[in-house]
Design an enzyme around this catalytic site. Structure first.
Site, PDB file in Angstrom:
ATOM      1  N   MET A 199      52.504  49.714  73.175  1.00  0.00           N
ATOM      2  CA  MET A 199      53.886  49.598  72.038  1.00  0.00           C
ATOM      3  C   MET A 199      54.973  48.919  72.724  1.00  0.00           C
ATOM      4  SD  MET A 199      53.153  52.999  69.643  1.00  0.00           S
ATOM      5  CE  MET A 199      53.969  54.215  71.042  1.00  0.00           C
ATOM      6  N   GLY A 201      52.659  50.593  84.632  1.00  0.00           N
ATOM      7  CA  GLY A 201      51.146  51.072  84.206  1.00  0.00           C
ATOM      8  C   GLY A 201      50.807  50.016  83.104  1.00  0.00           C
ATOM      9  N   HIS A 202      51.433  49.541  82.546  1.00  0.00           N
ATOM     10  CA  HIS A 202      51.016  48.277  81.412  1.00  0.00           C
ATOM     11  C   HIS A 202      50.503  47.075  82.454  1.00  0.00           C
ATOM     12  CE1 HIS A 202      53.927  50.398  78.730  1.00  0.00           C
ATOM     13  NE2 HIS A 202      52.942  50.230  77.920  1.00  0.00           N
ATOM     14  N   VAL A 247      49.527  55.148  86.963  1.00  0.00           N
ATOM     15  CA  VAL A 247      50.631  54.467  87.842  1.00  0.00           C
ATOM     16  C   VAL A 247      51.833  55.434  87.664  1.00  0.00           C
ATOM     17  CG1 VAL A 247      51.879  52.420  88.249  1.00  0.00           C
ATOM     18  CG2 VAL A 247      49.458  52.249  87.227  1.00  0.00           C
TER      19      VAL A 247
END
Ligand code: PAF
Length: 288
Positions: free
Chosen positions: A32, A38-39, A181
């Site tokens: 999103m 993390g992504h 993460v």
């Protein structure tokens, strides 16, 4: 990197590499947006494992309840485009709302059971949240047709719900769940961390501290759920955080457990200021 906004363009861009001789794998990282490390870890994993990497960028209105933060949800497509490019994404799929939900759209995908507990409980976000997630992820899988799709372990319940959907509906895709993460001080990366002011951010650290406290008592031999939960709750109480839930569940099917045994998930959700935060850890055997 190509940015595409329609299903037709997405499929025609994907037809090129797919038409090349030999096996050609496509990885999808659904997001999103408002990308964080993390992504990027999901994109790195997809980049390492797939020939073509597609990242979707769509703030999905169907997974926000009325009154939730849909309008406030942080958005920055320019920065996301740069980050995606830096992570080696081949195709950025950023559809407008009417491409995903055209007029007359009337279909949804719902996974029973797993979506009615924890974040899906009526006192929490409700099962409608997960119905929105599975519907959009089902659509994205049909739009992209990836061989692999990547999710983060921070959203442990979401990952299990999607695995169930993929198995039940025979989607031809492998679901990969990648480790959470964290910031150096332990805070799990989340786009919603952007809502936290410095004092709230300090309080938010209680979530990861509570997970570590529980992990410590398990490492020292404690197995009873009530004692392990007590260790986590004490940390939250001390920080003045009233959790939405703190629970021990089986990491395989989210069934409640009364002893830490095999693969047990400790899950926490709490509202800190404007941010609803979730975090979890696997206690005992960490096979996931
Ligand atoms: O985890 C998220 O960011 C969203 O729930 C997802 C999987 C992209 C679906 O909108």
């Amino acid at each position: 990197m190509r940015t595409v906004r329609t299903v037709e363009d997405l499929r025609s861009v994907l037809a090129g590499p797919r038409g090349e001789p030999g096996a050609h794998s496509v990885g999808l990282v659904p997001t999103m947006g408002f990308l964080h490390a993390g992504h990027v870890s999901l994109l790195d994993r997809a980049r390492a494992e797939c020939e073509t990497v597609v990242m979707s960028l769509f703030v999905n209105p169907a997974q926000f309840a009325p009154g939730e933060d849909l309008d406030a949800y942080p958005r920055d497509e320019e920065r996301d485009t740069e980050r995606a490019q830096g992570a080696g994404v081949d195709i950025l799929f950023a559809p407008p709302r009417e491409v995903v939900y055209p007029p007359g759209f009337a279909t949804s995908i719902e996974v029973a059971g797993l979506t009615e507990i924890l974040c899906g409980h009526p006192d929490s976000r409700g099962r409608e949240h997960f119905r929105g997630v599975t519907t959009v992820v089902g659509k994205l899988l049909n739009m992209v047709g990836p061989d692999r799709v990547y999710f983060g372990q921070k959203d442990a319940q979401q990952a299990l719900v999607i695995e169930r959907m993929v198995a039940d509906l025979d989607f031809r895709v492998e679901v990969l769940v990648c480790p959470t993460v964290r910031e150096p001080d332990g805070l799990a990366m989340s786009s919603r961390n952007a809502y936290l002011d410095p004092a709230e951010r300090e309080r938010a650290l209680a979530l990861s501290r509570a997970l570590r406290a529980a992990d410590r008592v398990v490492t020292h031999g404690e197995r009873s759920a009530s004692a392990v939960l007590q260790a986590a709750r004490a940390v939250l109480d001390e920080a003045g955080v009233a959790p939405d839930y703190v629970e021990l569940r089986s990491a395989r099917d989210l069934v409640p457990v009364d002893r830490v045994n095999g693969s047990t998930l400790l899950v926490i959700a709490a509202q800190i200021g404007q941010a609803r935060l979730i975090d979890n850890t696997i206690l005992g055997d960490s096979s996931r």
